[in-house]
Design an enzyme around this catalytic site. Structure first.
Site, short mmCIF file in Angstrom:
data_model
loop_
_atom_site.label_atom_id
_atom_site.label_comp_id
_atom_site.label_asym_id
_atom_site.label_seq_id
_atom_site.Cartn_x
_atom_site.Cartn_y
_atom_site.Cartn_z
CG ASP A 176 -1.89 -1.19 1.18
OD1 ASP A 176 -2.24 -1.64 0.08
OD2 ASP A 176 -2.25 -1.68 2.28
CE LYS A 200 2.35 -2.51 -4.33
NZ LYS A 200 2.18 -2.14 -2.93
N GLY A 207 -4.49 -4.19 -3.90
CA GLY A 207 -5.48 -3.16 -4.18
C GLY A 207 -4.70 -1.91 -4.55
CG HIS A 208 -1.89 -2.05 -7.02
ND1 HIS A 208 -0.96 -2.61 -7.85
CD2 HIS A 208 -1.66 -2.58 -5.79
CE1 HIS A 208 -0.21 -3.46 -7.16
NE2 HIS A 208 -0.63 -3.47 -5.91
CD GLN A 259 0.72 -8.93 -2.63
OE1 GLN A 259 1.38 -9.54 -3.46
NE2 GLN A 259 -0.52 -8.57 -2.87
P1 GDP Z 1 -0.68 0.33 -3.59
O1 GDP Z 1 -1.30 -0.93 -3.12
O2 GDP Z 1 0.80 0.37 -3.34
O3 GDP Z 1 -0.99 0.66 -5.03
O4 GDP Z 1 -1.29 1.50 -2.70
P2 GDP Z 1 -2.85 1.67 -2.28
O5 GDP Z 1 -3.60 2.14 -3.45
O6 GDP Z 1 -3.33 0.46 -1.58
O7 GDP Z 1 -2.73 2.77 -1.15
C1 GDP Z 1 -2.19 4.02 -1.40
C2 GDP Z 1 -3.22 5.11 -1.02
O8 GDP Z 1 -2.59 6.36 -0.90
C3 GDP Z 1 -4.30 5.27 -2.06
O9 GDP Z 1 -5.50 5.59 -1.42
C4 GDP Z 1 -3.79 6.44 -2.89
O10 GDP Z 1 -4.84 7.17 -3.52
C5 GDP Z 1 -3.15 7.31 -1.82
N1 GDP Z 1 -2.01 8.11 -2.25
C6 GDP Z 1 -1.06 7.83 -3.17
N2 GDP Z 1 -0.12 8.79 -3.20
C7 GDP Z 1 -0.48 9.71 -2.28
C8 GDP Z 1 0.11 10.95 -1.82
O11 GDP Z 1 1.18 11.38 -2.23
N3 GDP Z 1 -0.56 11.61 -0.83
C9 GDP Z 1 -1.73 11.14 -0.29
N4 GDP Z 1 -2.31 11.86 0.68
N5 GDP Z 1 -2.30 10.00 -0.70
C10 GDP Z 1 -1.68 9.29 -1.68
P1 IMO Z 2 -0.86 -4.18 -2.24
O1 IMO Z 2 -0.36 -4.74 -3.56
C1 IMO Z 2 -0.93 -4.58 2.10
C2 IMO Z 2 -1.03 -8.67 3.71
C3 IMO Z 2 -2.31 -9.12 4.40
C4 IMO Z 2 -1.74 -10.12 5.39
C5 IMO Z 2 -0.62 -10.78 4.59
C6 IMO Z 2 -1.01 -12.09 3.94
O2 IMO Z 2 -2.14 -3.45 -2.33
O3 IMO Z 2 0.24 -3.39 -1.59
P2 IMO Z 2 -2.52 -12.76 1.86
O4 IMO Z 2 -3.98 -12.50 1.60
O5 IMO Z 2 -1.61 -12.22 0.82
O6 IMO Z 2 -2.24 -14.20 2.18
O7 IMO Z 2 -2.22 -11.95 3.24
O8 IMO Z 2 -0.24 -9.84 3.59
N1 IMO Z 2 -1.22 -8.15 2.34
C7 IMO Z 2 -1.14 -6.86 2.00
N2 IMO Z 2 -0.99 -5.76 2.77
N3 IMO Z 2 -1.03 -4.46 0.77
C8 IMO Z 2 -1.17 -5.55 -0.02
O9 IMO Z 2 -1.15 -5.50 -1.36
C9 IMO Z 2 -1.28 -6.82 0.60
N4 IMO Z 2 -1.45 -8.07 0.14
C10 IMO Z 2 -1.39 -8.88 1.21
O10 IMO Z 2 -2.94 -8.04 5.03
O11 IMO Z 2 -1.16 -9.44 6.47
MG MG Z 3 -2.85 -1.58 -1.86
#
Ligand code: GDP
Ligand code: IMO
Ligand code: MG
Length: 422
Positions: free
Chosen positions: A16, A19, A43-44, A225
């Site tokens: 998270d 990415k 979840g991207h 991840q």
């Molecule tokens: P990923 O799994 O690595 O793609 O990241 P996620 O989408 O799960 O979580 C990143 C969260 O941070 C999302 O809700 C994005 O919209 C938000 N986000 C990304 N870059 C920034 C930033 O520079 N500032 C803030 N406040 N939010 C951001």
């Molecule tokens: P993105 O790509 C954050 C965590 C789960 C749990 C552990 C194992 O959005 O960054 P799993 O379902 O993979 O067997 O769970 O890994 N986890 C993540 N945490 N971002 C993710 O993906 C994750 N994918 C798995 O919360 O602790």
């Molecule tokens: Mg994510």
């Protein structure tokens, strides 16, 4: 000889990191975007022109219509969830079937894999991993046990293969006394998903990617991840089940190590973790709650609260080493705008011992902090490094020096535009 290069964008903490946003931003510079690991546990989030998408299995290069996107052999895919996700993107006006290719070697997540995920978690009592419940662990286990079903199987005698693996799962569930579940409806949608998937190019993506590289084309590997959730290098057993680090790019796409170019390591200006497992910098106080509130740190997949803390240089140094990170990407800097001081974890301490190298087990270690002045200025509207407040510049300089790696990109808000290249 391949002349093109594969660059990688890897989450280097607990996931998270942002990415999705950065892959979407980078896509115009590449010919192909490919996921190499994980599945719908990811979840991207991508935000542009007032629209928001959360992608799970589809690579984040999909919104640039001229580009090929690939789900590589290292991934696992749930046909039902894939169908729902793809239809959502299609209904927003994007054509997918010609631009999204799926490896025939990627493994299928069956409905019973998801039940097994729940059953194994239930059996663990207090030591639960806190998985996303998407069947990731059981699917990769079947892959390693050489009994899994692959995307290529849907094209050949599929019903019998499906029935055999399902029966095997049902027996395990019976042995675990985990029998209170129903998958009839779910299975129907899953089978629809299998049919839907057949509309896509189910191909040998390793040949395809290597052909592109031979032509001098550029490939971006999108991590899922984070490094500390890697099956080998993460905080085992509180990890996911795939190779999320740079080695996984080679095995998960079928590209040789000498085709790898730049490795972008993405992290937040602070730390988060979702799910269980050791997290030395976790804050249980008002500051942790404040970071969660301002950073909207709730899971994109499960909606769970993300655990929050200050940045952890012990973990970052470890991940930079394991991955060979060439460039750092710092996200969500704006979340720290309001703090008087910013803490940085520079070492771990336990029973009078202090370490700066990541220990075998991070459980029970306490953070040792240095404290830097906050910038107390909103960053979100800034689009140029020259506008950065001095204290924010100092934070960047401090991190670059400590991590011995340049921070090439800084993000100051969720929108695609708020990405500052240095
Ligand atoms: P990923 O799994 O690595 O793609 O990241 P996620 O989408 O799960 O979580 C990143 C969260 O941070 C999302 O809700 C994005 O919209 C938000 N986000 C990304 N870059 C920034 C930033 O520079 N500032 C803030 N406040 N939010 C951001
Ligand atoms: P993105 O790509 C954050 C965590 C789960 C749990 C552990 C194992 O959005 O960054 P799993 O379902 O993979 O067997 O769970 O890994 N986890 C993540 N945490 N971002 C993710 O993906 C994750 N994918 C798995 O919360 O602790
Ligand atoms: Mg994510």
């Amino acid at each position: 000889m391949a002349t093109g290069k594969v660059d990688a964008l890897l989450g280097i903490v607990f996931g998270d990191e942002g990415k999705g946003k950065v892959v979407d931003y980078f896509t115009p510079q590449y010919d192909v975007v490919a996921r190499f690991a994980g599945g719908p546990n990811a979840g991207h989030t991508i935000i542009f022109d007032g629209k928001k998408f959360v992608l799970r299995s589809i690579p984040s290069g999909i919104f640039d219509e001229g580009k090929l996107n690939i789900i590589g052999n290292g991934c696992v895919i749930a046909p039902d969830l894939f169908m729902l996700e793809a239809k959502e993107v299609e209904s927003a006006g994007y054509q997918l079937t010609d631009r999204l290719h799926i490896s025939r070697r990627a493994h299928l997540i069956l409905p019973t894999h998801r039940v097994l995920d729940r059953a194994y978690e239930a059996a663990k009592g207090k030591a639960k991993v806190g998985t996303t419940g998407k069947g990731i662990g059981p699917t990769y286990s079947d892959k390693a046990a050489r009994i899994g079903l692959r995307v290529g199987d849907v094209l050949n005698d599929f019903d019998a293969k499906y029935a055999a693996l399902k029966a095997r799962h049902e027996q395990i569930l019976k042995d675990l006394h985990f029998t209170d579940y129903g998958i009839t409806e779910e299975e129907k949608v899953w089978m629809e998903g299998v049919e839907y998937m057949k509309k896509f190019h189910l191909v040998d993506t390793e040949h395809e990617i290597n052909r592109y590289l031979k032509e001098g084309k550029k490939v971006l590997a999108e991590g899922a991840q984070g490094s500390l959730l890697d099956i080998d290098h993460g905080t085992y057993p509180f990890v996911s089940s795939s190779s999320t680090t740079s080695g996984g790019v080679c095995t998960g796409l079928g590209v040789a190590p000498n085709t790898i170019g730049r490795i972008f390591g993405i992290f937040k200006a602070y730390s988060t973790r979702v799910g269980s497992g050791p997290f030395p910098v976790e804050l249980f106080d008002e500051t942790g709650a404040e970071i969660r509130r301002i950073g909207k740190e709730f899971g994109a997949v499960t909606g769970r609260d993300r655990r929050c803390g200050w940045i952890d240089l012990v973990a970052l140094k470890y991940a930079i080493m394991i991955n060979g990170v060439t460039d750092l990407v710092m996200m969500k800097s704006d979340v720290l705008d309001g703090f008087d001081t910013i803490k940085v974890c520079v070492a771990y301490e336990k029973d009078g011992e202090t370490v700066t190298e990541m220990p075998y087990d991070t459980e029970g270690w306490n953070p040792v902090y240095e404290e830097l002045p906050g910038w107390k200025t909103p960053l979100s509207d800034l689009r140029n490094e020259s506008e950065f407040p001095a204290a924010f510049k100092s934070y960047i300089d401090y991190l670059e020096k400590a991590l011995e790696t340049p921070i090439s990109i800084v993000s100051v808000s969720p929108d695609r535009d708020a990405t500052i290249v240095r």
